[in-house]
Scaffold this motif. Structure first.
Motif, short mmCIF file in Angstrom:
data_model
loop_
_atom_site.label_atom_id
_atom_site.label_comp_id
_atom_site.label_asym_id
_atom_site.label_seq_id
_atom_site.Cartn_x
_atom_site.Cartn_y
_atom_site.Cartn_z
N SER A 129 0.61 -1.18 0.15
CA SER A 129 -0.41 -0.21 0.30
C SER A 129 0.81 1.33 0.09
O SER A 129 0.65 2.38 -0.78
CB SER A 129 -0.92 0.12 1.41
OG SER A 129 -1.74 -0.93 1.17
N GLN B 157 -4.23 3.45 4.95
CA GLN B 157 -5.77 2.75 3.81
C GLN B 157 -6.51 4.40 3.03
O GLN B 157 -6.65 4.49 2.12
CB GLN B 157 -6.14 1.97 3.94
CG GLN B 157 -5.48 0.72 3.91
CD GLN B 157 -4.70 -0.58 3.25
OE1 GLN B 157 -5.50 0.50 2.06
NE2 GLN B 157 -4.18 -0.97 3.36
N LEU C 72 -12.24 6.08 0.25
CA LEU C 72 -12.85 4.91 1.67
C LEU C 72 -13.97 5.79 2.94
O LEU C 72 -12.76 7.08 3.38
CB LEU C 72 -11.98 4.74 2.13
CG LEU C 72 -11.20 3.96 3.32
CD1 LEU C 72 -12.18 2.53 3.52
CD2 LEU C 72 -9.88 3.79 3.78
N PHE D 275 -10.53 -4.93 2.17
CA PHE D 275 -9.24 -4.03 0.79
C PHE D 275 -8.42 -5.58 -0.14
O PHE D 275 -8.75 -5.27 -0.66
CB PHE D 275 -8.63 -3.47 2.03
CG PHE D 275 -8.56 -2.15 2.70
CD1 PHE D 275 -8.43 -1.02 2.09
CD2 PHE D 275 -8.74 -2.29 4.25
CE1 PHE D 275 -9.19 0.04 3.10
CE2 PHE D 275 -9.26 -1.22 4.67
CZ PHE D 275 -9.28 -0.13 4.65
N GLU E 18 -9.87 -3.02 -3.40
CA GLU E 18 -8.17 -3.14 -4.74
C GLU E 18 -9.29 -3.62 -5.84
O GLU E 18 -8.06 -3.07 -6.75
CB GLU E 18 -7.13 -4.39 -4.22
CG GLU E 18 -6.39 -3.27 -2.81
CD GLU E 18 -5.41 -3.91 -2.25
OE1 GLU E 18 -5.39 -4.84 -2.62
OE2 GLU E 18 -5.35 -3.41 -1.46
N ASN F 183 -18.21 -5.04 3.93
CA ASN F 183 -17.89 -4.62 3.00
C ASN F 183 -18.48 -4.10 2.26
O ASN F 183 -19.90 -5.74 2.16
CB ASN F 183 -16.12 -4.29 3.25
CG ASN F 183 -16.16 -6.04 1.61
OD1 ASN F 183 -16.95 -5.40 0.92
ND2 ASN F 183 -16.23 -6.82 2.76
#
Length: 256
Positions: free
Chosen positions: A74, A125, A133, A161, A166, A191
């Motif tokens: 990341s 993130q 986000l 993620f 992603e 999520n």
């Protein structure tokens, strides 16, 4: 001369003495065998506990490199995009994470500390995903000092993620919730990815399988579970394990 009564007593003694001796020897033999059996069982229990501890430690170490490599990837993404200010902030967050992680080698962590640790990861993130986000973290006050295995919530968050945000464009929404239900703690990570994702693929499956095994090793006498559910509104992972307050664990360690 012995009278009849004395002679009878003498005969009785002569007959009973060997029997008493035989029963005594038999009792000692059985007692010795019982002691040997208890010692053997004790050694087996000790060995089993040592093997479980070794396996638990091994499984715990398997999670950590996976997590750190993903975090570094990341940060590498920020470097490639030449986002210098955000890169510096991400490196600072990683530094805090490492400091937090290596200040203790305890086999468990409190929910409160685990969420504080995750916040550093979410900071990285957020720097990376920016306005895309959105995340929420909630926790019952009763659950703050409950103990759990390290990287439990972290792994569930990381999967969101890696296997959802992603791989799919659009808004990335993450919700982390911790509640105490009777004598159990329930950790929910949701999520908003409702498309087909590979959270239960080979790599993701290994992560959840690792968590399941570590929970069973850490709470051997209680029911634990990891459940993955996909719906139209998103993907949810639910982890359930016994509620044990940190103070109870510390008290137990002190009395050992």
């Amino acid at each position: 001369m012995l009278d009849v009564e004395a002679f009878s007593i003498y005969i009785m003694i002569c007959v009973l003495a060997p029997l008493l001796g035989a029963f005594t020897l038999l009792f000692l033999f059985v007692f010795e065998k019982r002691i040997d059996l208890l010692e053997k069982q004790k050694r087996e229990i000790t060995l089993e506990r040592e093997l479980q501890t070794a396996l638990y430690t091994q499984l715990n170490h398997e999670i950590q490199p996976h997590f750190f490599f993903n975090t570094l990837n990341s940060i590498l993404g920020l470097a490639r995009l030449d986002r210098k200010a955000e890169l510096i902030h991400a490196i600072e967050s990683l530094s805090k994470m490492l400091k937090f992680k290596y200040k203790t080698n305890s086999p468990y962590i409190t929910i409160e500390d685990e969420l504080a640790y995750i916040q550093y990861y979410l900071d990285i993130q957020k720097t990376r995903f920016r306005d895309r986000l959105h995340y929420e973290v909630s926790m019952d006050s009763d659950s703050a000092h409950a103990i759990t295995i390290p990287f439990l919530i972290q792994t569930l968050v990381e999967n969101a993620f890696k296997h959802s945000f992603e791989k799919h464009v659009g808004k990335a929404i993450l919700r982390i919730g911790v509640t105490k239900n009777q004598q159990h703690v329930k950790v929910t990570v949701w999520n908003n990815s409702h498309q087909e994702s590979d959270q239960n693929s080979h790599e993701g499956g290994l992560g959840l399988d690792n968590l399941s095994k570590r929970l069973k090793l850490f709470f051997p006498d209680s029911k634990t579970s990891i459940e993955l559910n996909k719906g139209f509104d998103g993907t949810t992972v639910l982890a359930t394990f016994p509620f044990i307050n940190q103070s109870e664990t510390q008290k137990g360690e002190t009395t050992k």
